[in-house]
Motif scaffolding. Structure first.
Motif, short mmCIF file in Angstrom:
data_model
loop_
_atom_site.label_atom_id
_atom_site.label_comp_id
_atom_site.label_asym_id
_atom_site.label_seq_id
_atom_site.Cartn_x
_atom_site.Cartn_y
_atom_site.Cartn_z
N UNK A 137 -7.21 -8.03 -24.29
CA UNK A 137 -7.12 -7.27 -23.05
C UNK A 137 -7.43 -8.17 -21.86
N UNK A 138 -8.51 -8.95 -21.94
CA UNK A 138 -8.88 -9.84 -20.84
C UNK A 138 -7.81 -10.91 -20.59
N UNK A 139 -7.34 -11.52 -21.64
CA UNK A 139 -6.30 -12.53 -21.52
C UNK A 139 -5.01 -11.90 -20.97
N UNK A 140 -4.70 -10.71 -21.42
CA UNK A 140 -3.52 -10.01 -20.93
C UNK A 140 -3.62 -9.70 -19.44
N UNK A 141 -4.78 -9.24 -18.98
CA UNK A 141 -4.94 -8.96 -17.55
C UNK A 141 -4.78 -10.23 -16.72
N UNK A 142 -5.30 -11.34 -17.21
CA UNK A 142 -5.12 -12.62 -16.49
C UNK A 142 -3.64 -12.95 -16.37
N UNK A 143 -2.90 -12.77 -17.45
CA UNK A 143 -1.47 -13.10 -17.43
C UNK A 143 -0.70 -12.15 -16.52
N UNK A 144 -1.12 -10.88 -16.41
CA UNK A 144 -0.44 -9.92 -15.54
C UNK A 144 -0.72 -10.25 -14.07
N UNK A 204 11.05 -13.61 -29.98
CA UNK A 204 9.69 -13.37 -30.46
C UNK A 204 9.32 -11.90 -30.33
N UNK A 205 9.54 -11.33 -29.14
CA UNK A 205 9.19 -9.93 -28.94
C UNK A 205 10.00 -9.03 -29.87
N UNK A 209 7.27 -3.93 -27.51
CA UNK A 209 7.75 -5.29 -27.71
C UNK A 209 9.28 -5.32 -27.82
N UNK A 210 9.87 -4.35 -28.50
CA UNK A 210 11.32 -4.28 -28.60
C UNK A 210 11.97 -4.04 -27.24
N UNK A 259 4.12 -11.14 -21.55
CA UNK A 259 3.15 -11.61 -22.52
C UNK A 259 1.79 -10.95 -22.25
N UNK A 260 1.44 -10.85 -20.97
CA UNK A 260 0.18 -10.20 -20.61
C UNK A 260 0.16 -8.73 -20.99
N UNK A 261 1.22 -8.01 -20.67
CA UNK A 261 1.29 -6.58 -21.00
C UNK A 261 1.25 -6.40 -22.52
N UNK A 262 1.96 -7.22 -23.23
CA UNK A 262 1.97 -7.14 -24.69
C UNK A 262 0.56 -7.36 -25.25
N UNK A 263 -0.16 -8.34 -24.69
CA UNK A 263 -1.53 -8.60 -25.17
C UNK A 263 -2.46 -7.43 -24.84
N UNK A 264 -2.26 -6.80 -23.67
CA UNK A 264 -3.09 -5.65 -23.31
C UNK A 264 -2.86 -4.50 -24.29
#
Length: 193
Positions: free
Chosen positions: A37-44, A117-118, A148-149, A171-176
């Motif tokens: 979640x944290x990594x995803x927010x950074x990417x967003x 990948x997605x 992801x699809x 990538x960020x949204x997917x990680x979140x």
């Protein structure tokens, strides 16, 4: 027993094993979920940075990996397949260098690869969700797979116009979504444990 009954028994056994892992290691799944979640927010928040960082990081990995291939090929030059090993190493070094030296071109390439990948990740998550189906919150993994699809489809349609920021954002949204799914599942199994 027929084949269908064997498959049902095997699926139930896998579901029970998965349930045991979630109950026993819920803290690990919770920590992993929070990390994503944290990594995803950074990417967003800064998707352009993450997009360029991904390309440059991959470039360095390819460059070093290629150097190792070349070194091994030269060290064992009498080994069968020497030319193939050497070619793979040179190819990795060249592609790695190009990703580092010209990240904009690498972004276009990687964005299309991320669509693949997605797509594959979505299929894998949906399959996993159906294996987890009787367990609590299995639908979150299903939702993450369907998301992801959708990302794969959006990237494939608009990759050349939006690739400089789309890769990092998706990538960020997917990680979140993945992180939220893991947090929800782990907290559910904490209460049971």
């Amino acid at each position: 027993m027929n084949k269908r009954e064997n498959i049902d028994i095997e699926i139930k056994r896998m579901q029970q094993q998965m349930l045991n892992y979630f109950q026993t290691h819920w803290k690990l799944f919770l920590a992993e979920g929070i990390f994503f979640i944290l990594l995803g927010f950074c990417a967003v928040v800064i998707p352009q940075f993450f997009t360029v960082a991904i390309v440059i990081f991959l470039g360095w990995l390819l460059l070093f990996g290629g150097a190792v291939h070349i070194g091994r090929a030269l060290l064992f030059s009498d080994m069968p397949g020497f030319g193939s090993w050497l070619f793979m190493g040179i190819l990795q070094v060249v592609v790695g260098y190009l990703f580092i030296a010209q990240p904009a071109n690498g972004i276009l390439t990687l964005t299309m690869l991320m669509a693949l990948f997605f797509g594959f990740e979505g299929i894998a998550k949906i399959s996993l969700a159906f294996m987890m189906r009787p367990l609590a919150n299995w639908g979150l993994i299903l939702f993450s797979g369907m998301t992801a699809l959708v990302f794969a489809l959006i990237i494939a349609i608009s990759w050349s116009e939006t690739s400089h920021w789309l890769l990092g954002l998706f990538l960020g949204i997917n990680m979140i979504f993945l992180g939220a799914s893991l947090v929800k599942i782990s907290l559910h199994h904490k209460e049971i444990h």
